[in-house]
Each structure stands twice: as structure tokens, then as C-alpha cells.
Design an enzyme around this catalytic site. Structure first.
Site, PDB file in Angstrom:
ATOM      1  N   ASP A 107       0.573  -1.211  -0.004  1.00 23.91           N
ATOM      2  CA  ASP A 107       0.002   0.062   0.037  1.00 23.91           C
ATOM      3  C   ASP A 107       0.719   1.146   0.047  1.00 23.91           C
ATOM      4  O   ASP A 107       2.107   1.082   0.148  1.00 23.91           O
ATOM      5  CB  ASP A 107      -1.088  -0.081   1.130  1.00 23.91           C
ATOM      6  CG  ASP A 107      -2.223   0.743   0.919  1.00 23.91           C
ATOM      7  OD1 ASP A 107      -2.247   1.809   0.489  1.00 23.91           O
ATOM      8  OD2 ASP A 107      -3.214  -0.130   0.963  1.00 23.91           O
ATOM      9  N   HIS A 112      -2.781   3.125  -4.535  1.00 22.81           N
ATOM     10  CA  HIS A 112      -2.194   2.821  -3.237  1.00 22.81           C
ATOM     11  C   HIS A 112      -0.678   2.128  -3.591  1.00 22.81           C
ATOM     12  O   HIS A 112      -0.414   1.364  -3.084  1.00 22.81           O
ATOM     13  CB  HIS A 112      -2.927   1.677  -2.583  1.00 22.81           C
ATOM     14  CG  HIS A 112      -4.251   2.416  -1.961  1.00 22.81           C
ATOM     15  ND1 HIS A 112      -4.451   3.059  -0.976  1.00 22.81           N
ATOM     16  CD2 HIS A 112      -5.710   2.125  -2.447  1.00 22.81           C
ATOM     17  CE1 HIS A 112      -5.529   3.612  -0.586  1.00 22.81           C
ATOM     18  NE2 HIS A 112      -6.345   2.954  -1.701  1.00 22.81           N
ATOM     19  N   GLU A 162      -9.804   2.664  -5.211  1.00 24.57           N
ATOM     20  CA  GLU A 162      -9.172   4.002  -4.957  1.00 24.57           C
ATOM     21  C   GLU A 162      -8.283   4.616  -5.890  1.00 24.57           C
ATOM     22  O   GLU A 162      -7.037   4.779  -5.122  1.00 24.57           O
ATOM     23  CB  GLU A 162      -8.954   4.109  -3.503  1.00 24.57           C
ATOM     24  CG  GLU A 162     -10.277   3.940  -2.521  1.00 24.57           C
ATOM     25  CD  GLU A 162     -10.199   4.082  -1.324  1.00 24.57           C
ATOM     26  OE1 GLU A 162     -10.911   4.452  -0.330  1.00 24.57           O
ATOM     27  OE2 GLU A 162      -8.956   3.634  -0.552  1.00 24.57           O
TER      28      GLU A 162
END
Ligand SMILES: [Zn+2]
Length: 749
Positions: free
Chosen positions: A182, A255, A318
Site C-alpha cells: 500500500d 495505493h 481508490e
């Protein structure tokens, strides 16, 4: 054993003899109690003809370490006998406790499950263990019973991950979703790209406090860590020995800050940025150019050698498209491949990874954003933003794992008790987890067959160590294991009683750190004619409280013992006052005191009609939430505020008489890290008959909103207008903002 096969398939029923509930969690399909008990000596013999060495060692180890029972393994005779049988029901097992204990199993995994159920049958009486005679048949409902662990936001060493796996095994979970990469850390050694862990494995500082607290504060300290490939193999084997498949997650295209800190050439800008030290979503994602795709394939090539799992998780969530829009290489790929926009570019990106994984005989799974711009052929979807993504995927005949935030995010608060450690936000008490059903009712039977199961996720922004991780996961994981294992789970009340009577002791025996939220008393509030009616409520066996009540700081020292049926009445009052309760529950539970604060004002308990329904995630107490005397806490703990995710929000409050209205107060929450924003405007209307409404001058909403009114009327209508999208550059950019409101105070005579 044909007989038992028939029972297992045709009767899903629990019959009890003498005792009301099975002590086993997850609850078996059938648990029939028979009169009588077996006393267990300090040493027992076990007949294990075909049992693998690993299973034998596991059983012997558990009996010795957790129960101080030594074992003698015998090939001819034993108090406990294991028999392998053929059964068409996947992972079927049975336990027959008569004069001897016979355990049958159809697979090594089901033998492992049988061992766990058997161990939960052992009850300590006076100075030795006994087993109630019984007959049990069992098999799981869902094939994907997952628990997730984020090791990027905070790193957990291999012994800690093994501990996490050990506890998963107790609850019969069979998938560990290991979130290895991440923005805040890359945790898996990749030999071809050593900088991923050398640079990407560590960050120089970490956000302290909550993301919603401004200004942000950081602890300047290098932290991080990673797993060598040998350690990864060790974990995968350790999990496999417990019949748990480890599904690795390598996040892309978003990420990616930790990877790009090591290899900035795979971003769109090429700019060197540090590993992220705060939480959130970042614009710096992998570029879609061919060099990056090759890099990711090379990474995955090594990942595949370490993880034998059928599914490989590639993230996909995302990923802001800001940099792709400004990148000449990304735009060239869009035009050359006749793609509509950056969403289709993401789909094109993921498709290449999907093809690669498919060519290697694996299947790809990703978060539900991979649906945007078209789902690639073989992809399975993990539905996290509610169940809509899962429904859409199942209708397209793609496999689905359900993990909607509302029921499955174990980084949410489990109670609003002040002793709860700081969490990301959201509210997910035990009972809510228990209500989860991974299969959306709107699907046809054929579509339902695409739901593989469900999973609870532990994101670790606010989970710094393994103790905190256990606290967040237990006992909620027990509720999740019921959801995923049971073919027909018992009521929550029965589950709660089983927890209290048996499972809490079982968790303690295994040294599990768990949240005592279940035992905290609650304040229940109801509207009454003139104000509010409250009483305190606890779990079974915990309904005696010592209540100290103070009003506006003046100690009245009214020490009262309240029982479950005692009720207090508070009437509306022009002069507002604060009432504070300090509650110490029955000493058995060794809990901290529970404080409750109530603000008595002139609007408490008034009838409110919500013309806009709040989102079901944040609708605790419904309309009463606005006038229940409890002000929403900051930092936000999830359950006091009413949360809306629509453009226009309105409600009407009835003062129950025509009166001179002096002023109006309303609390808003501004917590941008949680995508909660102030609305654009607030409009107040006053009416005497709900037909003719007078609009008051518009004002700008602030966190503690106050407006002078000085008008006569009986009804007030409140209209809030929010933005339909979060503005560029703010957390949650492009998504609909949340509007959170609480406690409305109205002064009138
Ligand atoms: Zn690019």
C-alpha cells in the site's frame, strides 16, 4: 455411515437434551444432546489409524497446551477414535460422544474442524474435564470464509501473523487475505526489485492522532519492515497446515506510493516521493505505460511462486485518475486503443494483469472498482462499497466475495464507550456483524451461486500492534464465523448467551485480547409525552448497575441501584442542564466505569418527521437521534450522528403547541478525512399549520450552528443542501459527501 449422511443433508435442526445451547461456535448444523457425561482423565488414548502426522500433532499439542491433558496414541483402541469416511457434502464431519468418542471426517480440513469442535465440547468441572454426551454433524455453508489483515499501514512480524492465523483457525476461517502492499509500506521481498523493500518497506514518519484532527501531527521515526520470501513461504505453509489459504494482495494501479518511492519511473510523473506517512488516497498511482505493466508482471511472477492460492488479489480500488489525465503516455494508450476515458483505461490496465494471471493458471480478484469501465473476463469481485458491486458482478456471472463496509469493516468502532481506542470511524457493534447475510436477496438462485462467501477486513491505520488487532477482531470474528459457517444460524440472543457461557472462557484460555464492548451497559432512550424516558441495559447476567447521577456538576450523590426495569423520566426544560451518569457494572466483568452525558433542553423528545431517510449505516435511534439529549461526540465514534449521503435533506419538528420560537441550534460534523463535510446551506421554515411556510434568512452552516428566530409557529422545517460531489483536492474527491447532523435545540415559549 450412510445414515448420518442422510441426516446431514435432510435435517438441519438442533435438538437439545438437558441443555439449551451448543457451546460450539460456529454453531454446528446438528447438535443433539444425550443424557450423561464422560469424565476425562489426565491422560486419554486416541485411535488414529489414517490421521496425518500434522493433524495428530496439532490435536496432541492443543490438548496438552490448552487443557493439560496428555495423550497416548494407539492403533487398536482409544477413548477418541478418528475414522475417515466418504461423504458428498464438502468438509463434512461428525462427532458421536457415547461411551467412547467417535469422530468421522470426509477430508483433512473437516478433520481439523472436527478437532476444534471436539475441543470446544470439553468443559471443566471441579477438577477435571467432562464431555456431555451428544451427537454432532456439521459442514460449512460458504466456501470463502475470509479474514483480512493489512500489514502495510502497520507491520506485523511473522510470529504475530502466525498468532492471527491460529486464532482464525479456532473460528474455522479458511482464507487469509494478506494486504501486503500500500502507500505506507511494501512488505514482500521481490528479488528482481530489491528497492521495493529496501526503500518501500520503511517510512520516515507516521501520522499520530486521527486523520480528522487538524493540523496533522507526525511522529518522526523510521518504521516498517518486510517479509523475506522464506518467511512468506513459512507463513503460507503454517496457514496451509491449518487449512487456511493465504490470498496475497498486490495493490494496483492505486495505493502505490511505497512502490513508486522505490521506483518512481513507473509513475506518470517520474517524481521521487517518499513512502506515505499519512493515510488516505493519493494521486500518485502506477502509470498505465507498458514498462509499468511489465514491472508488475515481473512482481507477480515471483508472487505466484510463493502463493499457491487459486485467487490473486490485485486491489484495483481508490485510484484517482488525475495523473493519468495529465500523462501523455496514458493518453496515447487511450487514443491508440480507442478507449472512452480513464475508467476504461483502468479496465484496460487490469485486463492485461488478468490475462497474465489467467495464462499462469490463476484467477484474479479485486475490489469492486474493477467493475468501472468494464469487468475483465475472469475477474472475481470483492464487494466493499455496499453490496451493489457484488450484485452487478453476480448478474454478469462473475464470482463474488461480499465484504460491505457496513457489516465487515473491523476497523470501525464496536461501541461508543470512552474506553474504546481511537478508530477510523464508522460503527459496527457485534449484533450488526451478526445480521450480515453475504447473499443479496435480490439475486436469482442461479446468480446466488456466484457468491463464494464473505470476509471481514482489518485495515490497520489505527491498529498499531497485534494486541490492538486482536481487540478489534474479537469477539466480532466469532459473529462473522457464524455468518459464514452456519447453514442456519441461531438468534443473536442465543449467540450472545453462548459467548457469555462458553466462548469468552474459550477466548481467555487462548489468551485472546478481546473487546469487552458486549458487557458495557447501554443507555436506552425513548420519547415520552413531556420529554425523555431512559433506562440502562446490559447483557444477560450483567443487569445490575451502580449508578451515580450528577446534574450540572453539582454532585447530588444520588447513589442508586438500577435494575433492568427501572426507568428515569426527564422533562423538557427552558433552562438547559447537563446530567451525568457514572455507571459501574457488576464486578464480575472488571470493566471500566461507563459515563453517560445527557443534555436536557427544550426540544428533547419532540416528534420529528424525517422527510429524507438517513443512510442505514448511520441511522441509529432514527429521528429521535436529533432530540435525544445526546450530543454527537468529536472525534466521531459513529453511532450518535445521523448520516446522509444525498443532496437535499429535510425534516419537520412539531413543537406540539404554537409558541414564540426564539432560537434554533444544530450540530454538524466536519470530518473531511471520513468524507464528512458541512452542507452548502441550511434553510429554516416556520409554520403554524404545515400549509403555509415562512422561509427565514438563509445562513451558512457551521459545526455549532445557531440562528435567532423570534417568530411564532408550531412547526419548523429544516432543509439542508449539500454538494453532490466532493471538490477536487479534498479527501474523497469526486464521491458524494456525507452530511452528519446531531442534536437540535430549539428555544420556545
Ligand atoms: Zn501515465
Amino acid at each position: 455411515m450412510k445414515f448420518s449422511l442422510f441426516i446431514s443433508i435432510f435435517t438441519i435442526v438442533s435438538v437439545q437434551f438437558g441443555r439449551a445451547q451448543s457451546p460450539i461456535i460456529p454453531t454446528p448444523v446438528t447438535h443433539v444432546f444425550v443424557e450423561g457425561k464422560i469424565d476425562l482423565a489426565e491422560q486419554i488414548t486416541i485411535k488414529t489409524v489414517n490421521l496425518s502426522e500434522k493433524l495428530k500433532d496439532y490435536l496432541v499439542g492443543e490438548l496438552e497446551n490448552s487443557y493439560a491433558i496428555s495423550t497416548k496414541v494407539d492403533s487398536l483402541d482409544g477413548l477418541v477414535e478418528f475414522k475417515r469416511i466418504a461423504n458428498t457434502q464438502k468438509d463434512f464431519y461428525s462427532i458421536n460422544v457415547a461411551d467412547k468418542i467417535t469422530i468421522t471426517y470426509s477430508s483433512d480440513a473437516s478433520c481439523f474442524y472436527a478437532i476444534h469442535s471436539f475441543l470446544q465440547l470439553l468443559q471443566f468441572e471441579e477438577d477435571h474435564y467432562v464431555i456431555q454426551k451428544a451427537f454432532i454433524q456439521d459442514f460449512p455453508n460458504f466456501q470463502w470464509r475470509g479474514l483480512h489483515l493489512d500489514v502495510s499501514r502497520h507491520f506485523f512480524g511473522i510470529d504475530e501473523v502466525k498468532r492471527y492465523i491460529d486464532l482464525m483457525a479456532l473460528c474455522k476461517f479458511n482464507v487469509l487475505h494478506w494486504h501486503l502492499t500500500d502507500d505506507q509500506g511494501w512488505r514482500i521481498e521481490i528479488k528482481k526489485y530489491p528497492k521495493l523493500t529496501e526503500i518501500g518497506g520503511f517510512r520516515d514518519s507516521t501520522l499520530i492522532g486521527h486523520y480528522n484532527d487538524f493540523p496533522h501531527k507526525f511522529e518522526k521515526k523510521k518504521i516498517g519492515g518486510f517479509y523475506t520470501q522464506d518467511e512468506i513461504k513459512e507463513i503460507v505453509q503454517y496457514a496451509q497446515d491449518r487449512f487456511i489459504t493465504v490470498v496475497p494482495e498486490i495493490e494496483m494501479p492505486g495505493h502505490a506510493r511505497a512502490a513508486l518511492a522505490a521506483y518512481p519511473e513507473y509513475s506518470c510523473t517520474g517524481k521521487k516521493l517518499p513512502v506515505a506517512s499519512e493515510w488516505g488516497v493519493f494521486d500518485d498511482i502506477f502509470c498505465s505505460k507498458p514498462e509499468t505493466i511489465d514491472f508488475l508482471k515481473n512482481v507477480l511472477e515471483e508472487v505466484l511462486t510463493l502463493f499457491p492460492s487459486e485467487y490473486i488479489h490485485i486491489g484495483g480500488d481508490e485510484a484517482p485518475k488525475t495523473n493519468w489525465k495529465a500523462c501523455a503516455k496514458c493518453q496515447k494508450i487511450i487514443s491508440e486503443n480507442h478507449l472512452k476515458d480513464e475508467h476504461q483505461l483502468q479496465s484496460y490496465f487490469i485486463q492485461q494483469i488478468d490475462n497474465y494471471l489467467t495464462s499462469k493458471g490463476r484467477k484474479m480478484i479485486g475490489w469492486d472498482e474493477i467493475l468501472e469501465g468494464g469487468l475483465s473476463t475472469n475477474a472475481a469481485v470483492m464487494s466493499w462499497r455496499g453490496e451493489a458491486g457484488g450484485i452487478e458482478a453476480a448478474k454478469l456471472n462473475h464470482y463474488v466475495v461480499m465484504t460491505p463496509t457496513e457489516f465487515c469493516y473491523f476497523d470501525y468502532y464496536q461501541s461508543s464507550h470512552p474506553a474504546e481506542p481511537v478508530a477510523i470511524g464508522g460503527f459496527l457493534p457485534l449484533e450488526k456483524v451478526y445480521q450480515f447475510n453475504p447473499v443479496p436477496q435480490s439475486l436469482s438462485n442461479e446468480e446466488k451461486s456466484y457468491i463464494l462467501g464473505g470476509q471481514a477486513n482489518l485495515w490497520t491505520e489505527y491498529v498499531p500492534d497485534i494486541e490492538s488487532a486482536e481487540y478489534m477482531v474479537y469477539p466480532r470474528a466469532l459473529a462473522m464465523s457464524q455468518v459464514l459457517w452456519c447453514n442456519e444460524k441461531p438468534t443473536f440472543e442465543v449467540f450472545e448467551k453462548t459467548l457469555i457461557d462458553y466462548q469468552i472462557g474459550f477466548l481467555k484460555k487462548h489468551g485472546v485480547i478481546f473487546s469487552p464492548a458486549l458487557f458495557y451497559p447501554e443507555m436506552e432512550i425513548f420519547p415520552s409525552t413531556k420529554g425523555l424516558k431512559i433506562h440502562f441495559k446490559g447483557t444477560a447476567g450483567n443487569d445490575k448497575f451502580n449508578v451515580l447521577q450528577k446534574t450540572d456538576g453539582n454532585e447530588t450523590n444520588e447513589d442508586k441501584i438500577l435494575g433492568i426495569s427501572d426507568t428515569l423520566i426527564f422533562e423538557r426544560s427552558i433552562v438547559s442542564k447537563n446530567v451525568h451518569f457514572e455507571i459501574s457494572p457488576d464486578e464480575t466483568y472488571e470493566l471500566e466505569h461507563t459515563p453517560f452525558d445527557l443534555k436536557i433542553h427544550s426540544a428533547i423528545g419532540l416528534p420529528v418527521k424525517l422527510l429524507t431517510e438517513p443512510n442505514s449505516k448511520y441511522s441509529n435511534h432514527g429521528e429521535l437521534a436529533l432530540v435525544d439529549g445526546i450530543k454527537g461526540h468529536r472525534p466521531w465514534k459513529g453511532n450518535e450522528w445521523l448520516g446522509f449521503d444525498v443532496d437535499t435533506i429535510s425534516w419537520i419538528v412539531d413543537l406540539k403547541k404554537s409558541a414564540l420560537i426564539e432560537s434554533f441550534d444544530l450540530g454538524f460534523l466536519d470530518a473531511q478525512g471520513s468524507w464528512i463535510y458541512l452542507p452548502k446551506s441550511i434553510q429554516l421554515y416556520v409554520s403554524t399549520d404545515q400549509k403555509k411556510w415562512t422561509l427565514l434568512p438563509k445562513q451558512l452552516p457551521v459545526e455549532n450552528f445557531h440562528q435567532e428566530i423570534k417568530k411564532t409557529g408550531r412547526y419548523i422545517k429544516v432543509v439542508l443542501i449539500s454538494n453532490n460531489k466532493i471538490a477536487k483536492g479534498f479527501p474523497g474527491e469526486g464521491y458524494h459527501p456525507w452530511t452528519f447532523v446531531d442534536e437540535m435545540e430549539i428555544k420556545f415559549k
